[in-house]
Write an enzyme that holds these catalytic residues in place. Structure first.
Site, PDB file in Angstrom:
ATOM      1  N   HIS A 118       0.852  -1.189   0.000  1.00 23.62           N
ATOM      2  CA  HIS A 118       0.000   0.000   0.000  1.00 23.62           C
ATOM      3  C   HIS A 118       0.885   1.235   0.000  1.00 23.62           C
ATOM      4  O   HIS A 118       1.933   1.246   0.649  1.00 23.62           O
ATOM      5  CB  HIS A 118      -0.907   0.009   1.233  1.00 23.62           C
ATOM      6  CG  HIS A 118      -2.103   0.890   1.079  1.00 23.62           C
ATOM      7  ND1 HIS A 118      -2.051   2.237   1.355  1.00 23.62           N
ATOM      8  CD2 HIS A 118      -3.352   0.620   0.640  1.00 23.62           C
ATOM      9  CE1 HIS A 118      -3.250   2.751   1.109  1.00 23.62           C
ATOM     10  NE2 HIS A 118      -4.058   1.796   0.673  1.00 23.62           N
ATOM     11  N   ASP A 169      -8.006  -5.147  -0.846  1.00 25.50           N
ATOM     12  CA  ASP A 169      -8.416  -5.937  -2.009  1.00 25.50           C
ATOM     13  C   ASP A 169      -8.161  -7.427  -1.853  1.00 25.50           C
ATOM     14  O   ASP A 169      -8.786  -8.237  -2.534  1.00 25.50           O
ATOM     15  CB  ASP A 169      -7.698  -5.419  -3.266  1.00 25.50           C
ATOM     16  CG  ASP A 169      -8.232  -4.071  -3.653  1.00 25.50           C
ATOM     17  OD1 ASP A 169      -9.414  -4.002  -3.979  1.00 25.50           O
ATOM     18  OD2 ASP A 169      -7.473  -3.085  -3.579  1.00 25.50           O
TER      19      ASP A 169
END
Ligand code: COA
Length: 233
Positions: A118, A169
């Site tokens: 991320h 996700d």
């Protein structure tokens, strides 16, 4: 065909959506969609939200801002990552592959593993914590635990090998599948929720608008350059 009066019995947006889609949805599935949508509604200046703000800053309309944001969201480095995650899980399942060996193969080819890493979080994405639990609970209660089990093995391996954490996700892929959502609908389902965040950013941008126009730093060859005729290039 589900009647409008039946849909109107829904007690939340998620409930109404699920009634429209499935008629008589499992309350555990409604709860999962509701929790997912709540966690995905807004997330700061991510790529699709920034896209919506750039479009808004030109004083284009909100439909254009949201359409452009959806285009950014579907990219595999952003909201489209869960599609890529599920393609991997499906391939592992189809070929009876060992999840860890499969991922080792990806890393050996210097590929990024979708659903990990991320730009902002250096520890676990807090949304991933909830998605992991949902994936496990829905998987085990519906007799489809294999998707969670593959995911967990991959996560443990990537944690130890690359020190990378799962993002939102990663477990949304197995969660969506267990809920009966087709892969082509993964991004649209995400967008249903994120449209709240985009719309809020559009309003905020308009409340104190200035055209977003970054400068670019030119790093190519400098003047003077010798002209080379097209046929000689
Ligand atoms: N799989 C394998 N390695 C990864 C990785 C992943 N998913 N994400 C990051 N890395 C590694 C990179 O190879 C790089 O290693 P290096 O320094 O040895 O070259 C390092 O971690 C930094 O990665 P970088 O791509 O520079 O980070 P970033 O902040 O630019 O990228 C993402 C962030 C999200 C785009 C990136 O982690 C990624 O592509 N993830 C997969 C797609 C995804 O899940 N997107 C949804 C995000 S919510």
């Amino acid at each position: 065909m589900i009647s409008q009066s039946r849909v109107d019995q829904g007690t939340s947006l998620a409930d109404r959506f699920m009634i429209r889609w499935q008629g008589d949805p499992d309350p555990a599935h409604v709860k999962a969609i509701d929790a997912y949508w709540s966690s995905a509604a807004e997330h700061g200046m991510n790529a699709s939200t920034f896209t919506a703000r750039v479009v808004t800053s030109t004083l284009s309309d909100v439909y254009s801002a949201v359409t452009a944001a959806i285009g950014a969201l579907k990219g595999p480095l952003h909201g489209g990552a869960n599609e890529e995650v599920f393609k991997i899980l499906e391939e592992i399942d189809r070929n009876g592959a060992d999840p860890v060996e499969y991922i080792k193969g990806m890393l050996a080819q210097k590929q990024k593993v979708p659903g990990f890493g991320h730009r902002v979080y250096t520890t676990e994405d807090p949304r991933a914590t909830h998605l992991r639990r949902m994936s496990r609970d829905l998987g085990y209660s519906s007799g489809q635990a294999k998707w969670f089990d593959y995911s967990k093995k991959i996560e443990e391996f990537i944690n130890s090998e690359k020190k990378l954490n799962a993002n939102v996700d990663f477990y949304s892929a197995s969660t969506y599948h267990t809920l009966g959502i087709d892969i082509d609908l993964f991004t649209p389902i995400f967008a249903v929720s994120r449209i709240a965040g985009w719309a809020a950013h559009v309003q905020e941008q308009l409340s104190d608008n200035r055209l977003i126009r970054p400068r670019a730093e030119y790093i190519g060859p400098t003047y003077p350059q010798k002209y080379i005729p097209l046929e000689s290039r």
